[in-house]
Design a protein around this motif. Structure first.
Motif, PDB file in Angstrom:
ATOM      1  N   VAL A 192       0.843  -1.199   0.000  1.00  0.00           N
ATOM      2  CA  VAL A 192       0.000   0.000   0.000  1.00  0.00           C
ATOM      3  C   VAL A 192       0.873   1.242   0.000  1.00  0.00           C
ATOM      4  CG1 VAL A 192      -1.900   1.169   1.157  1.00  0.00           C
ATOM      5  CG2 VAL A 192      -1.646  -1.321   1.379  1.00  0.00           C
ATOM      6  N   GLY A 193       0.612   2.137  -0.952  1.00  0.00           N
ATOM      7  CA  GLY A 193       1.281   3.427  -0.993  1.00  0.00           C
ATOM      8  C   GLY A 193       0.348   4.520  -0.503  1.00  0.00           C
ATOM      9  N   LEU A 194       0.894   5.645  -0.151  1.00  0.00           N
ATOM     10  CA  LEU A 194       0.047   6.726   0.351  1.00  0.00           C
ATOM     11  C   LEU A 194      -0.861   7.292  -0.723  1.00  0.00           C
ATOM     12  CD1 LEU A 194       2.331   8.729   2.795  1.00  0.00           C
ATOM     13  CD2 LEU A 194       0.647   6.977   3.283  1.00  0.00           C
ATOM     14  N   ASP A 195      -0.560   7.012  -1.978  1.00  0.00           N
ATOM     15  CA  ASP A 195      -1.406   7.528  -3.052  1.00  0.00           C
ATOM     16  C   ASP A 195      -2.833   6.998  -2.934  1.00  0.00           C
ATOM     17  OD1 ASP A 195      -1.397   9.159  -5.502  1.00  0.00           O
ATOM     18  OD2 ASP A 195      -2.012   7.286  -6.439  1.00  0.00           O
ATOM     19  N   LYS A 245     -12.041  18.566  -9.240  1.00  0.00           N
ATOM     20  CA  LYS A 245     -13.491  18.689  -9.115  1.00  0.00           C
ATOM     21  C   LYS A 245     -14.222  17.476  -9.674  1.00  0.00           C
ATOM     22  CE  LYS A 245     -13.694  23.747  -9.110  1.00  0.00           C
ATOM     23  NZ  LYS A 245     -14.264  24.949  -9.781  1.00  0.00           N
ATOM     24  N   ASP A 246     -13.671  16.903 -10.754  1.00  0.00           N
ATOM     25  CA  ASP A 246     -14.289  15.755 -11.404  1.00  0.00           C
ATOM     26  C   ASP A 246     -13.465  14.515 -11.091  1.00  0.00           C
ATOM     27  OD1 ASP A 246     -15.186  13.785 -13.257  1.00  0.00           O
ATOM     28  OD2 ASP A 246     -16.043  15.386 -14.470  1.00  0.00           O
ATOM     29  N   LEU A 247     -14.096  13.478 -10.567  1.00  0.00           N
ATOM     30  CA  LEU A 247     -13.379  12.278 -10.140  1.00  0.00           C
ATOM     31  C   LEU A 247     -12.632  11.614 -11.291  1.00  0.00           C
ATOM     32  CD1 LEU A 247     -13.036  10.795  -7.455  1.00  0.00           C
ATOM     33  CD2 LEU A 247     -14.919   9.293  -8.112  1.00  0.00           C
ATOM     34  N   ASP A 248     -13.156  11.730 -12.506  1.00  0.00           N
ATOM     35  CA  ASP A 248     -12.508  11.102 -13.657  1.00  0.00           C
ATOM     36  C   ASP A 248     -11.147  11.713 -13.956  1.00  0.00           C
ATOM     37  OD1 ASP A 248     -14.572   9.353 -14.021  1.00  0.00           O
ATOM     38  OD2 ASP A 248     -15.605  10.579 -15.516  1.00  0.00           O
ATOM     39  N   ALA A 249     -10.881  12.907 -13.437  1.00  0.00           N
ATOM     40  CA  ALA A 249      -9.609  13.579 -13.697  1.00  0.00           C
ATOM     41  C   ALA A 249      -8.526  13.174 -12.706  1.00  0.00           C
ATOM     42  CB  ALA A 249      -9.808  15.097 -13.662  1.00  0.00           C
ATOM     43  N   HIS A 250      -8.887  12.395 -11.695  1.00  0.00           N
ATOM     44  CA  HIS A 250      -7.917  11.955 -10.701  1.00  0.00           C
ATOM     45  C   HIS A 250      -7.218  10.683 -11.189  1.00  0.00           C
ATOM     46  CE1 HIS A 250      -6.244  11.524  -6.640  1.00  0.00           C
ATOM     47  NE2 HIS A 250      -6.493  10.227  -6.753  1.00  0.00           N
ATOM     48  N   THR A 251      -5.922  10.600 -10.960  1.00  0.00           N
ATOM     49  CA  THR A 251      -5.162   9.419 -11.371  1.00  0.00           C
ATOM     50  C   THR A 251      -4.430   8.830 -10.165  1.00  0.00           C
ATOM     51  OG1 THR A 251      -3.247  10.781 -11.987  1.00  0.00           O
ATOM     52  CG2 THR A 251      -4.814  10.227 -13.727  1.00  0.00           C
ATOM     53  N   LEU A 252      -4.269   7.509 -10.178  1.00  0.00           N
ATOM     54  CA  LEU A 252      -3.483   6.809  -9.175  1.00  0.00           C
ATOM     55  C   LEU A 252      -2.114   6.478  -9.757  1.00  0.00           C
ATOM     56  CD1 LEU A 252      -6.123   4.287  -7.761  1.00  0.00           C
ATOM     57  CD2 LEU A 252      -5.361   6.417  -6.717  1.00  0.00           C
ATOM     58  N   HIS A 253      -1.062   6.660  -8.957  1.00  0.00           N
ATOM     59  CA  HIS A 253       0.286   6.375  -9.447  1.00  0.00           C
ATOM     60  C   HIS A 253       0.549   4.874  -9.551  1.00  0.00           C
ATOM     61  CE1 HIS A 253       1.494  10.500  -9.510  1.00  0.00           C
ATOM     62  NE2 HIS A 253       1.271  10.673  -8.217  1.00  0.00           N
ATOM     63  N   GLY A 283       3.133  -7.297 -10.661  1.00  0.00           N
ATOM     64  CA  GLY A 283       3.326  -6.051 -11.393  1.00  0.00           C
ATOM     65  C   GLY A 283       2.829  -4.872 -10.583  1.00  0.00           C
ATOM     66  N   ARG A 284       2.307  -3.880 -11.285  1.00  0.00           N
ATOM     67  CA  ARG A 284       1.754  -2.690 -10.658  1.00  0.00           C
ATOM     68  C   ARG A 284       0.320  -2.514 -11.133  1.00  0.00           C
ATOM     69  NH1 ARG A 284       5.516   0.620  -8.374  1.00  0.00           N
ATOM     70  NH2 ARG A 284       4.026   2.326  -8.338  1.00  0.00           N
ATOM     71  N   THR A 285      -0.514  -2.027 -10.239  1.00  0.00           N
ATOM     72  CA  THR A 285      -1.871  -1.708 -10.652  1.00  0.00           C
ATOM     73  C   THR A 285      -2.186  -0.256 -10.322  1.00  0.00           C
ATOM     74  OG1 THR A 285      -4.221  -2.219 -10.423  1.00  0.00           O
ATOM     75  CG2 THR A 285      -2.846  -2.581  -8.476  1.00  0.00           C
ATOM     76  N   SER A 286      -2.760   0.429 -11.272  1.00  0.00           N
ATOM     77  CA  SER A 286      -3.265   1.784 -11.066  1.00  0.00           C
ATOM     78  C   SER A 286      -4.775   1.803 -11.284  1.00  0.00           C
ATOM     79  CB  SER A 286      -2.561   2.773 -12.007  1.00  0.00           C
ATOM     80  OG  SER A 286      -2.713   2.368 -13.361  1.00  0.00           O
ATOM     81  N   LEU A 287      -5.405   0.638 -11.137  1.00  0.00           N
ATOM     82  CA  LEU A 287      -6.846   0.527 -11.343  1.00  0.00           C
ATOM     83  C   LEU A 287      -7.591   1.433 -10.364  1.00  0.00           C
ATOM     84  CD1 LEU A 287      -9.151  -0.977 -12.836  1.00  0.00           C
ATOM     85  CD2 LEU A 287      -9.073  -2.680 -10.995  1.00  0.00           C
ATOM     86  N   PHE A 288      -8.388   2.328 -10.895  1.00  0.00           N
ATOM     87  CA  PHE A 288      -9.152   3.293 -10.103  1.00  0.00           C
ATOM     88  C   PHE A 288     -10.624   2.901 -10.195  1.00  0.00           C
ATOM     89  CE2 PHE A 288     -10.312   8.092  -9.719  1.00  0.00           C
ATOM     90  CZ  PHE A 288     -10.877   7.850  -8.480  1.00  0.00           C
TER      91      PHE A 288
END
Length: 309
Positions: free
Chosen positions: A182-185, A193-201, A243-248
């Motif tokens: 678990v990362g702090l991200d 303002k719009d949730l779709d604009a947020h990205t996970l590292h 691997g890595r997952t950035s699944l939001f």
């Protein structure tokens, strides 16, 4: 979805400052998505609420990741171990720190932006447990910020839904393990303002082939915590076993492998709350949180739990 929909008001006294005296003595709000029925139990009752689900836990172990520095007075928070013995971490006060300088056991190599640094730790990390900032009371036993099944160190925060389990309770369940560090991200507040604009590292994960085979074939799967959900739903979409997952995961998401969810009560404006809303529904999640507040459930990392099935 507008990020403002992730807001809610929580009385400060409901933020749990310490764990329950016994892990499985926490309260458990049980919610049935089909009937919309709610029951109030204690966590030790969990086996009685299940119907043959394979219980999947995240067995990562939290690093002693909070390392103080003296000149200038501040700290480094390790986020993730990289290649060649290097780390990524947060360091403060960032504006007074310099690349190429060693501060105690930590050598800062390159500033990456947003308070993040590429760094080297001389020796093994020997800091303190990285408790969230909303916990202001000292933790007497650092092991209470670890799950009883924690194995490989690598997390900057605990997968808190698993903190309620005891060895005795696990012995009554059919359990499988995955690992996501678990990362702090994951916990970083959503500022757009719009949730779709947020990205996970993204965060590192690993699943043994035989574990995924059991999970894939299980009739029903209970994911313990949002981190476990992200691993299972990534694999169900063809991701590699390591691997890595950035699944939001947010409202509108189609769940392919998670049938039930065990989770704590999460911060407003967090991606974790968005995941719960995706699983339960936005308005129904609001109702459950309002009910939990009215019933004086304890919130956040050391708080109580909710079973959604």
């Amino acid at each position: 979805m507008k990020t403002a929909e992730l807001n809610y008001r929580l009385p400060p006294e409901l933020i749990a400052q310490h764990p329950a005296d016994r892990r499985d003595a926490s309260r458990l709000l049980v919610y049935d998505r089909t009937s919309r029925a709610v029951r109030h139990r204690v966590f030790a009752d969990l086996p009685d609420e299940l119907h043959g689900e394979l219980v999947v836990v995240n067995d990562t172990r939290v690093l002693p990741a909070r390392i103080p520095i003296e000149q200038p007075r501040g700290e480094v928070l390790l986020l993730e171990r990289g290649e060649d013995g290097l780390w990524e971490g947060l360091a403060r006060p960032t504006k007074r720190l310099r690349a190429g300088v060693r501060y105690g056991d930590v050598e800062l190599l390159e500033y990456l932006g947003e308070g993040r640094w590429l760094l080297r730790v001389h020796g093994e990390p020997a800091g303190e447990a990285p408790l969230p900032p909303y916990i202001v009371e000292p933790l007497e036993d650092p092991e209470r910020y670890q799950t009883v099944y924690a194995r490989e160190s690598g997390s900057a925060a605990a997968p808190t839904a698993g903190l309620h389990f005891t060895d005795e309770l696990l012995a009554r369940l059919d359990v499988e393990r995955v690992t996501l560090h678990v990362g702090l991200d994951t916990f970083r507040p959503v500022t757009v303002k719009d949730l779709d604009a947020h990205t996970l590292h993204g965060e590192r994960y690993e699943v043994r082939p035989e574990a995924w085979e059991r999970i894939r074939k299980a009739e029903r799967v209970l994911a313990v915590g949002t981190t476990t959900v992200r691993v299972l739903e990534s694999l169900s979409r063809g991701a590699l076993l390591a691997g890595r997952t950035s699944l939001f995961i947010r409202p509108g998401f189609e769940f392919r492998r998670v049938d039930a969810l065990l989770t704590n009560f999460h911060l407003p404006r967090s991606t974790l709350l968005a995941l719960v809303m995706a699983f339960v529904g936005v308005e129904e999640t609001r109702r459950l949180y309002e009910l939990a507040i009215a019933e004086r459930y304890r919130f956040y990392s050391f708080g109580d739990a909710m079973l959604i099935r």
